[in-house]
Design an enzyme around this catalytic site. Structure first.
Site: not given
Length: 629
Positions: A527, A546
């Site tokens: 992301h 992440c």
């Protein structure tokens, strides 16, 4: 989880250098299957095992519970068992070729040595052969159904055996330990009686089959079962039909080709083999500096004079004019004198690092490189880890290498995009696994993981229950109904919170303007991020797990097979989702030695100390195998 096709291209090490330079792979697995039949059971739609339930830990001093991160385990290798040959020694003599009797394989046709084999198995009664349980079981099953020699013809080992022994003896070129596959080969001629000779040959037969099966398993899946090491590793099994391996080897003269085809066949594996061979032939670095050195101004270390010697040796005219006098005076100093700080800062900036004057592993690596011993270890670790991945890594693919802090989009042998990434902190490590990219979310919501809600948000919510409302988060109950954060009695909950929290799309959203999903049990995805400054740092293990992308628009365009302009236009229209229509595997990988597409191997710091843990697991495996006969 999808397991991608296992294409194989077999070739000797002599041409591995060509592979490392990006030679296109031939799609050869079908050819191997035609030539060699069984041996590998493919499972193209295999699934990961179900995720473990989070373990709530009580927080000292009262005040609820905490969700713990995955842990590392003390590795336990498979214990060896003594092969029980009773089922063979009690079996009847082989029937005529036209009348096979059970439990023999219906397709089995005894050779001229079939009767000799039956006479020979009496010599296995007191034979102590140790093997992994699944190998011991396969040996008995195969020879019960196919009571004949594979490796012996007349009264001597045959050419098939000679080829197998040579391959096992070359195990070190794959980073394996040759002692794991050692077999005593009977002399070509023996003064022993005929019965003693038969006993010697049948024991050789069983030992070679056991070690060949171990080799085939290790070549395909590796010596270590990664999921036993830590909850951060998540790999599907690679089933191997052990009886099928022996059946294949009994019906081919291409023993070397078959056994070598069990190894990964991608160019990266071949490049690492070439690197290992070159390292083993090279000399150790003249000056070896502790790779984990951490030295701040005012501190002392005997490693400092080594670094200063390397700096003085490589001074250019500009740096020599600025710092030559300081190095001449303080070059032997073990004290990191303030006068030396500008020297170190200049060296760091020249290497593309942040010039903070603190001597750490990256500064040492830029000056002294990595020692030969460390490089050999990193390459051997990388070779082991590559066995956990598909033999054909796929094209196109996304490859994230956590220690390098990079993500690449690779298509048709070209690196079309390479971007810096931020990965998990040591306390919130990014897992090592592979999956398939499914979709891109534009202006995404951020579904806050339960671990962050419990460990980080809950302590504040107990004192300020309305802060989620003010900060742009939505709270929903187990029925999916929105409720105000201020209306929840957060103090009533510990690790099991019956509410979900998500952050609405905005400039402050933790995921930035887009995310790229490959749904997995670790809730890891790629992301964007509003914290752009993190990409300027050298050490970028800074997230909750992440993978944050410096160039999210470029990666989104790549996986969608479109342009950055298209992505920019999509972002003008608020929240939306677009499916990825192609098969694109993504590797969330961890390699401290990894070749670029030209075959040049680069080395990286072991951010999470996983190489050390893998070497411990390999040592545990060696300890179990070493008593084996």
């Amino acid at each position: 989880m999808r397991i991608f096709g296992n294409k194989a291209t077999v070739m000797p090490l002599a041409v591995a250098a060509a592979l490392s330079l990006g030679m296109p792979q031939a799609s050869a697995q079908g050819l191997f299957d035609m030539l060699f039949g069984g041996g590998v059971r493919h499972n193209p739609q295999g699934e990961f095992p179900p995720p473990p339930k989070p373990k709530p830990n009580k927080v000292p001093g009262g005040g609820g519970s905490k969700i713990s991160s995955p842990s590392y385990y003390t590795y336990k290798a498979d214990r060896l068992v003594r092969v029980d040959f009773a089922a063979l020694t009690s079996s009847p003599a082989p029937a005529a070729a036209t009348e096979p009797e059970k439990p023999q394989d219906a397709a089995f046709v005894p050779s001229v040595t079939g009767n000799a084999f039956h006479e020979a198995i009496a010599g296995l009664g007191d034979y102590e052969l140790y093997a992994e349980p699944y190998i011991a079981k396969a040996l008995i099953a195969y020879y019960s159904a196919n009571p004949d020699f594979i490796w012996v013809t007349d009264t001597a080992p045959n050419s098939r055996a000679e080829d197998a022994v040579r391959v096992l003896g070359e195990a070190a070129s794959y980073g394996l330990t040759p002692a794991d596959y050692t077999v005593d080969v009977p002399a070509a001629s023996s003064p022993a009686s005929a019965n003693e000779r038969l006993k010697e040959l049948v024991r050789f037969e069983m030992a070679l089959s056991a070690r060949v099966l171990r080799y085939a398993h290790d070549a395909q899946s590796g010596r270590v079962e990664p999921n036993r090491m830590t909850g951060y590793y998540d790999f599907p099994a690679k089933p191997l039909d052990m009886e099928g391996v022996l059946k294949t080897l009994a019906h081919t003269q291409e023993v070397r080709t078959y056994l070598e085809s069990r190894h990964p066949q991608n160019p990266e594996y071949q490049a690492l083999r070439v690197e290992l061979e070159a390292l083993q032939a090279s000399e150790e670095n003249e000056i070896v500096v502790d790779p984990k050195l951490l030295l701040k101004p005012g501190e002392s270390s005997p490693e400092l004079p080594k670094l200063l010697t390397l700096i003085a040796r490589n001074l250019d005219d500009e740096m020599g004019g600025d710092y030559g006098d300081v190095l001449a005076r303080l070059g032997k100093s073990e004290l990191y004198d303030p006068e030396l700080v500008p020297v170190i800062k200049a060296v760091q900036k020249r290497a593309g690092m942040k010039g903070d004057g603190v001597i750490g592993p990256r500064t040492v690596a830029s000056l002294a490189g990595t020692s030969k011993a460390d490089k050999v270890t990193k390459v051997k670790v990388a070779l082991e880890e590559l066995h956990w991945l598909p033999s054909d890594l796929g094209s196109p693919r996304v490859f994230i290498n956590q220690p390098a802090f990079t993500a690449s989009y690779i298509d048709n042998g070209e690196e079309k995009l390479k971007t810096r990434v931020v990965v998990g902190k040591v306390t919130n490590q990014t897992a090592f696994f592979y999956d398939q990219i499914e979709q891109v979310d534009f202006h995404p919501y951020w579904g806050v993981p339960q671990s962050i809600i419990v460990n980080e948000m809950l302590p504040r919510l107990r004192n300020d229950p309305g802060y989620l409302d003010r900060a742009g988060y939505e709270v929903t109950d187990s029925s999916g109904r929105r409720v105000p954060s201020s209306a929840v009695n957060w103090g009533a909950y510990g690790a099991n919170i019956p509410y979900s929290v998500r952050q609405q799309p905005s400039e402050a959203n933790a995921l930035g303007e887009l995310k790229i999903l490959f749904p997995n049990k670790h809730a890891i995805y790629m992301h964007d991020t509003p914290q752009k400054s993190f990409f300027e740092r050298d050490m970028r293990a800074l997230s909750h797990g992440c993978v944050r992308l410096q160039d999210p628009r470029g990666m989104a365009a790549a996986v969608l097979g479109t342009s950055v302009d298209y992505v920019a236009e999509k972002l003008k229209h608020g929240h939306s989702t677009e499916k990825v229509t192609r098969t694109i595997p993504v590797y969330v990988a961890y390699f401290t030695a990894w070749p670029d597409l030209a075959g040049k191997v680069e080395y990286f710091d072991d951010v999470y100390d996983r190489d050390t843990r893998l070497m411990q697991a390999l040592d545990a495996t060696e300890a179990v195998r070493s008593p084996a006969s």
